[in-house]
Design an enzyme around this catalytic site. Structure first.
Site, mmCIF file in Angstrom:
data_model
loop_
_atom_site.group_PDB
_atom_site.id
_atom_site.type_symbol
_atom_site.label_atom_id
_atom_site.label_comp_id
_atom_site.label_asym_id
_atom_site.label_seq_id
_atom_site.Cartn_x
_atom_site.Cartn_y
_atom_site.Cartn_z
ATOM 1 N N TYR A 129 -1.887 7.218 -4.363
ATOM 2 C CA TYR A 129 -1.836 8.076 -3.175
ATOM 3 C C TYR A 129 -2.151 9.540 -3.505
ATOM 4 C CZ TYR A 129 0.508 4.108 -0.929
ATOM 5 O OH TYR A 129 0.813 2.868 -0.430
ATOM 6 N N ASP A 182 2.800 -9.236 -7.334
ATOM 7 C CA ASP A 182 2.574 -10.349 -6.398
ATOM 8 C C ASP A 182 3.734 -11.347 -6.473
ATOM 9 O OD1 ASP A 182 1.592 -10.633 -8.964
ATOM 10 O OD2 ASP A 182 -0.124 -11.864 -8.427
ATOM 11 N N ASP A 235 5.816 1.188 -2.018
ATOM 12 C CA ASP A 235 5.608 1.378 -0.581
ATOM 13 C C ASP A 235 5.628 0.019 0.118
ATOM 14 O OD1 ASP A 235 4.956 2.435 1.841
ATOM 15 O OD2 ASP A 235 2.909 3.008 1.325
ATOM 16 N N LYS A 242 1.526 -4.622 -12.430
ATOM 17 C CA LYS A 242 0.443 -5.612 -12.332
ATOM 18 C C LYS A 242 -0.309 -5.541 -13.659
ATOM 19 C CE LYS A 242 -2.193 -8.501 -9.964
ATOM 20 N NZ LYS A 242 -1.742 -9.860 -9.665
#
Ligand code: NAD
Length: 355
Positions: free
Chosen positions: A141, A220, A244, A188
């Site tokens: 972000y 995930d 988020d 990840k």
């Protein structure tokens, strides 16, 4: 006198923040700590008034304050502005960055009275009690972003440096130490280089916390595990974008997004806000659930002003109101007593009075 800057913002922010203010002011009435409250413009309301989502005066006040209590920002009226001028991008992100609010804390607790408000099965969510810690000032972000031609494309760069990872992971370990000494770091690392680095730094920090059990989980899988068996988690720490997404998902483990409070901290200084947005679909109708904002007020008393008793008093009052069967529309089941925003604020005040 310690100062709180109050930023109602847009949409339901203007309805829920006054309720949180009433409750906070009532609970500290007899406390030796006196707080000064100062209201400022932010978001779409500030664009309309002075042409800028984060006016200089608002930013200055926030930098000087001990805490900021925020409602929500944004709405359809400002959706067509270029990305850089949109209220969320032009106000919320710079505010977090300027105040260096790198640690976002979202406690997710399933109150027994709300088990039926969640769309998830009772046996899955009963007794859920966890804290999700999200890194808030780095990652995708805040990385370089832009557009290119030939071929028409867009990019956002995800960067994390060692210090950014170190301080948030350390915060995770410290939080885990005060709870059940279990920390799950979500990344990840099978695909993303920033995640591989995140894991590397996390393992280095872990050496200072031999008493905390550290696990790693791919994001995930974490999303799946949060709805499959959420009770396995106690403290989760993760980077900005994963946090988020996972925190919105986790909000359903607490009954409704209208219940999820958050604290964004840099030491004692903090910005407190509900996890939800400005809910334009119900704004101005006295339908919004003010409890996430009221509970954010409790977090403010706990983390910035060290008023633990007062924070707990608010949390207990909210629990009592829910135990007594009162609900806003987002929490209601057929046959429940449905209250408006103001009436829910009244009930929490009543419950505080009857302590
Ligand atoms: P949202 O959280 O505003 O609303 C999602 C859904 O949840 C809506 O149906 C809404 O009615 C409901 N809801 C949210 N809060 C509620 C409450 N307190 N009580 C009852 N129901 C509630 O998300 P959105 O619709 O994706 O976004 C709306 C606007 O808010 C957008 O402009 C978005 O950019 C902005 N936004 C701001 C923040 C923030 O200020 N921190 C966060 C998220 C979204």
């Amino acid at each position: 006198m310690p100062k709180v800057v109050v930023l109602p913002g847009d949409g339901i922010g203007r309805e829920i923040v006054p309720q949180a203010m009433r409750v906070v002011q009532a609970v500290i009435k007899d406390s030796p700590v006196k707080l000064e409250f100062e209201e400022h413009l932010v978001g779409g309301a500030a664009i309309d008034a002075v042409g800028k989502a984060l006016p200089d005066e608002t930013l200055k006040a926030c930098l000087e304050a001990d805490a900021v209590l925020l409602g929500a920002i944004g709405g359809p009226k400002w959706d067509t502005l270029p990305t850089a001028q949109r209220p969320e991008v032009a106000a919320l992100l710079p505010l977090r960055k300027h105040l260096e609010l790198y640690a976002n804390i979202r406690p997710v607790r399933m109150l027994p009275a709300l088990v039926h408000a969640s769309t998830l099965k009772q046996e899955v969510i009963e007794n859920v009690d966890m804290v999700v810690i999200r890194e808030l000032t780095g990652g995708l972000y805040f990385g370089e972003k832009g557009r290119k031609d030939n071929p028409r494309s867009a990019y956002d760069v995800m960067v994390y440096n060692e210090d950014e990872i170190n301080r948030i992971v350390r915060f995770g370990f410290e939080t885990a130490r005060k709870r059940s000494k279990k920390l799950c770091s979500v990344d990840k690392a099978n695909v993303i280089e920033t995640s591989r680095f995140w894991r590397e730094v996390t393992l280095e920090v872990a050496k200072d916390y031999p008493d905390v059990e550290l696990t790693h989980m791919y994001v995930d899988n974490a999303a799946m595990q949060l709805v499959r068996y959420p009770k396995q988690f106690d403290v989760i720490v993760t980077e900005n974008m994963f946090g988020d997404i996972l925190t919105d998902l986790a909000s359903m483990l607490g009954g409704s997004i209208g219940m999820l409070a958050s604290a964004s901290l840099n030491g004692q200084k903090g910005l407190y806000e509900p996890a939800h947005g400005s809910a334009p679909d119900i704004a101005g109708k006295n339908l919004a659930n003010p409890l996430a904002t009221i509970l954010s007020g409790a977090l403010m008393l706990r983390y910035t002003f060290s008023l633990e008793q007062e924070a707990q008093a608010i949390e207990q009052a909210v629990e009592k109101v829910l135990n007594d069967g009162f609900r806003t529309g987002d929490l209601a089941q057929p046959g429940d007593k449905v209250l408006g925003t103001v009436e829910m604020g009244d009930k929490v005040l009543e419950a505080l009075g009857s302590r």
